[in-house]
Design a protein around this motif. Structure first.
Motif, PDB file in Angstrom:
ATOM      1  N   PRO A 219     -10.891   6.693  10.874  1.00  0.00           N
ATOM      2  CA  PRO A 219     -12.197   6.709  10.562  1.00  0.00           C
ATOM      3  C   PRO A 219     -11.562   6.085   8.939  1.00  0.00           C
ATOM      4  N   LEU A 220     -11.193   7.431   9.018  1.00  0.00           N
ATOM      5  CA  LEU A 220     -10.807   6.894   7.287  1.00  0.00           C
ATOM      6  C   LEU A 220      -9.430   6.045   6.649  1.00  0.00           C
ATOM      7  N   ILE A 221      -8.433   6.243   7.862  1.00  0.00           N
ATOM      8  CA  ILE A 221      -7.559   4.820   7.738  1.00  0.00           C
ATOM      9  C   ILE A 221      -8.035   3.665   7.716  1.00  0.00           C
ATOM     10  N   MET A 222      -8.964   3.594   9.204  1.00  0.00           N
ATOM     11  CA  MET A 222      -9.876   1.991   9.128  1.00  0.00           C
ATOM     12  C   MET A 222     -10.628   1.998   7.704  1.00  0.00           C
ATOM     13  N   LEU A 223     -11.473   2.459   7.007  1.00  0.00           N
ATOM     14  CA  LEU A 223     -11.619   2.759   5.805  1.00  0.00           C
ATOM     15  C   LEU A 223     -11.077   2.058   4.919  1.00  0.00           C
ATOM     16  N   LEU A 224     -10.172   2.976   4.400  1.00  0.00           N
ATOM     17  CA  LEU A 224      -8.731   2.903   3.535  1.00  0.00           C
ATOM     18  C   LEU A 224      -8.130   1.265   3.218  1.00  0.00           C
ATOM     19  N   LEU A 225      -7.966   1.094   4.987  1.00  0.00           N
ATOM     20  CA  LEU A 225      -6.978  -0.435   4.932  1.00  0.00           C
ATOM     21  C   LEU A 225      -8.045  -1.549   5.107  1.00  0.00           C
ATOM     22  N   PHE A 226      -9.417  -1.255   6.034  1.00  0.00           N
ATOM     23  CA  PHE A 226     -10.513  -2.441   5.958  1.00  0.00           C
ATOM     24  C   PHE A 226     -11.119  -2.705   4.218  1.00  0.00           C
ATOM     25  N   SER A 227     -11.299  -1.222   3.285  1.00  0.00           N
ATOM     26  CA  SER A 227     -11.839  -1.893   2.132  1.00  0.00           C
ATOM     27  C   SER A 227     -11.069  -2.328   1.789  1.00  0.00           C
ATOM     28  N   GLN A 228      -9.686  -2.318   1.804  1.00  0.00           N
ATOM     29  CA  GLN A 228      -8.602  -2.908   0.907  1.00  0.00           C
ATOM     30  C   GLN A 228      -8.239  -4.837   1.163  1.00  0.00           C
ATOM     31  N   VAL A 229      -8.507  -4.394   2.735  1.00  0.00           N
ATOM     32  CA  VAL A 229      -7.931  -6.278   3.078  1.00  0.00           C
ATOM     33  C   VAL A 229      -9.156  -7.070   3.508  1.00  0.00           C
ATOM     34  N   PHE A 230      -9.802  -6.433   3.041  1.00  0.00           N
ATOM     35  CA  PHE A 230     -11.293  -7.385   3.422  1.00  0.00           C
ATOM     36  C   PHE A 230     -12.170  -7.455   2.166  1.00  0.00           C
TER      37      PHE A 230
ATOM     38  N   VAL B 261     -23.876  -6.990  -2.733  1.00  0.00           N
ATOM     39  CA  VAL B 261     -23.335  -5.782  -2.082  1.00  0.00           C
ATOM     40  C   VAL B 261     -22.001  -5.837  -2.064  1.00  0.00           C
ATOM     41  N   SER B 262     -21.443  -4.361  -2.601  1.00  0.00           N
ATOM     42  CA  SER B 262     -19.787  -4.272  -2.025  1.00  0.00           C
ATOM     43  C   SER B 262     -18.990  -4.344  -0.995  1.00  0.00           C
ATOM     44  N   TYR B 263     -18.403  -4.339  -0.773  1.00  0.00           N
ATOM     45  CA  TYR B 263     -17.436  -4.562   0.445  1.00  0.00           C
ATOM     46  C   TYR B 263     -17.437  -2.764   0.791  1.00  0.00           C
ATOM     47  N   ILE B 264     -17.489  -1.299   0.296  1.00  0.00           N
ATOM     48  CA  ILE B 264     -16.964  -0.554   1.418  1.00  0.00           C
ATOM     49  C   ILE B 264     -18.852   0.045   1.303  1.00  0.00           C
ATOM     50  N   ASP B 265     -19.933  -0.448   0.815  1.00  0.00           N
ATOM     51  CA  ASP B 265     -21.173  -0.311   1.007  1.00  0.00           C
ATOM     52  C   ASP B 265     -21.621  -1.195   2.551  1.00  0.00           C
ATOM     53  N   TYR B 266     -20.646  -2.630   2.225  1.00  0.00           N
ATOM     54  CA  TYR B 266     -20.858  -3.364   3.693  1.00  0.00           C
ATOM     55  C   TYR B 266     -19.776  -2.230   5.004  1.00  0.00           C
ATOM     56  N   LEU B 267     -19.002  -2.167   4.663  1.00  0.00           N
ATOM     57  CA  LEU B 267     -18.216  -1.430   5.587  1.00  0.00           C
ATOM     58  C   LEU B 267     -18.367  -0.213   6.264  1.00  0.00           C
TER      59      LEU B 267
ATOM     60  N   SER C  58     -19.241  -7.648  14.343  1.00  0.00           N
ATOM     61  CA  SER C  58     -20.380  -8.320  12.679  1.00  0.00           C
ATOM     62  C   SER C  58     -19.916  -7.429  11.792  1.00  0.00           C
ATOM     63  N   ALA C  59     -18.310  -6.090  12.503  1.00  0.00           N
ATOM     64  CA  ALA C  59     -18.488  -4.858  11.816  1.00  0.00           C
ATOM     65  C   ALA C  59     -17.390  -4.922  10.803  1.00  0.00           C
ATOM     66  N   PHE C  60     -16.759  -5.908  10.700  1.00  0.00           N
ATOM     67  CA  PHE C  60     -15.561  -5.773   9.274  1.00  0.00           C
ATOM     68  C   PHE C  60     -16.027  -7.280   8.599  1.00  0.00           C
ATOM     69  N   VAL C  61     -16.512  -8.263   9.345  1.00  0.00           N
ATOM     70  CA  VAL C  61     -16.974  -9.386   8.969  1.00  0.00           C
ATOM     71  C   VAL C  61     -17.930  -9.626   9.291  1.00  0.00           C
ATOM     72  N   PRO C  62     -18.644 -10.688   7.908  1.00  0.00           N
ATOM     73  CA  PRO C  62     -20.354 -11.272   8.767  1.00  0.00           C
ATOM     74  C   PRO C  62     -19.538 -12.626   9.730  1.00  0.00           C
ATOM     75  N   VAL C  63     -20.595 -12.341  11.017  1.00  0.00           N
ATOM     76  CA  VAL C  63     -20.071 -13.312  11.664  1.00  0.00           C
ATOM     77  C   VAL C  63     -20.449 -14.705  11.194  1.00  0.00           C
ATOM     78  N   ASP C  64     -20.767 -15.503  10.416  1.00  0.00           N
ATOM     79  CA  ASP C  64     -20.392 -16.085  10.321  1.00  0.00           C
ATOM     80  C   ASP C  64     -19.490 -16.955   9.629  1.00  0.00           C
ATOM     81  N   SER C  65     -19.012 -15.608   9.088  1.00  0.00           N
ATOM     82  CA  SER C  65     -17.375 -16.127   8.940  1.00  0.00           C
ATOM     83  C   SER C  65     -15.802 -16.050   9.732  1.00  0.00           C
TER      84      SER C  65
END
Length: 269
Positions: free
Chosen positions: A43-54, A67-73, A200-207
């Protein structure tokens, strides 16, 4: 000569059995801190990667304003980590079947339900500790500071645990029936990845693309993630929490029934 009938000992109560067996599993966890460390890496690696990629998603029209992405993620990471941890319940059960632990327990007056409940509670304890450490790391290393504060994050944390516990019974049921660690892992990963990424875990469903948006909309994990996220971000929750808990309760009932039925089958020597 009068024969005195000696009453047969039928074991301790079910609650005592659950407490003893849960304690055994928790002590095994404490004695192997490497397991906790490695379980935190994913989960820490996912948090690091997704917070940078998205991170570029923040500020787009489909993203919540301000809302910052880290607070969203992070609320989603709590739920998805709980889902991943639930898989370990089934794997742990299969391992105990293979190493002879359950065969020894079956020679004793131990209730089958006690074994399953103890396994689920021990894994719930492990997951609770894992998510708590993950939250501390998110605050310290990633500046996680949602608008809901502690009063919002705490119910989001508890909701993730409820979802994880319900799913652990589903994986216990799978483990009780397949009784093979490799098959258990394959089934678990095939179930988890669509649930996690088509949501909707990593990006909004609408996107999402139109076809994937349909899948994410009916994905039960989306409701748990949205409810957890809205709690943490102090956004309107509506019936999200009730819906997530109701779905978890349904999975729990199905999982308990299937796990008990599968566990009663004789263990092959």
């Amino acid at each position: 000569m009068t024969t005195i009938a000696v009453p047969r000992w039928r074991g301790t109560s079910v609650l005592n059995q659950i407490g003893i067996l849960t304690g055994r599993s928790v002590r095994a966890l404490v004695s192997d801190p490497k397991l906790m460390i490695f379980s935190l890496l994913q989960p820490l690696i996912m948090l690091l990667l997704f917070s940078q990629v998205f991170s570029g998603m923040a500020g787009t029209s489909s993203f919540p304003a301000g809302v910052s992405y880290i607070d969203y993620l992070m609320p989603a990471i709590l739920v998805t980590t709980g889902v991943s941890a639930a898989l370990q319940s089934g794997i742990g059960l299969v391992t105990d079947m293979k190493n002879g632990v359950l065969a020894r327990l079956r020679s004793l007056p131990v209730n089958n339900m006690s074994v399953l409940v103890a396994r689920s509670l021990a894994d719930l304890t492990r997951t609770a500790l894992q998510l708590a450490i993950l939250l501390v790391a998110a605050v310290a290393l990633f500046d996680f500071s949602p608008a809901g504060g502690v009063l919002g994050v705490l119910p989001a944390y508890l909701l993730a645990l409820a979802v994880s516990w319900a799913l652990s019974w589903i994986f216990l049921a799978v483990g009780a029936w397949v009784r093979n660690a490799e098959t258990m892992q394959t089934v678990g990963f095939l179930a988890m990845f669509p649930l996690m990424f088509a949501s909707s875990a990593f990006v909004p469903v609408d996107s999402l693309p139109a076809w994937l948006r349909v899948v994410a909309t009916i994905n039960p994990l989306t409701y748990a993630v949205d409810a957890s996220r809205n709690l943490a971000l102090d956004m309107p929750v509506g019936g999200g929490v009730v819906g997530a808990l109701a779905a978890s309760a349904g999975l729990l009932v199905v999982g308990v029934f299937a796990a008990v039925r599968g566990f009663r089958r004789p263990i092959a020597s």
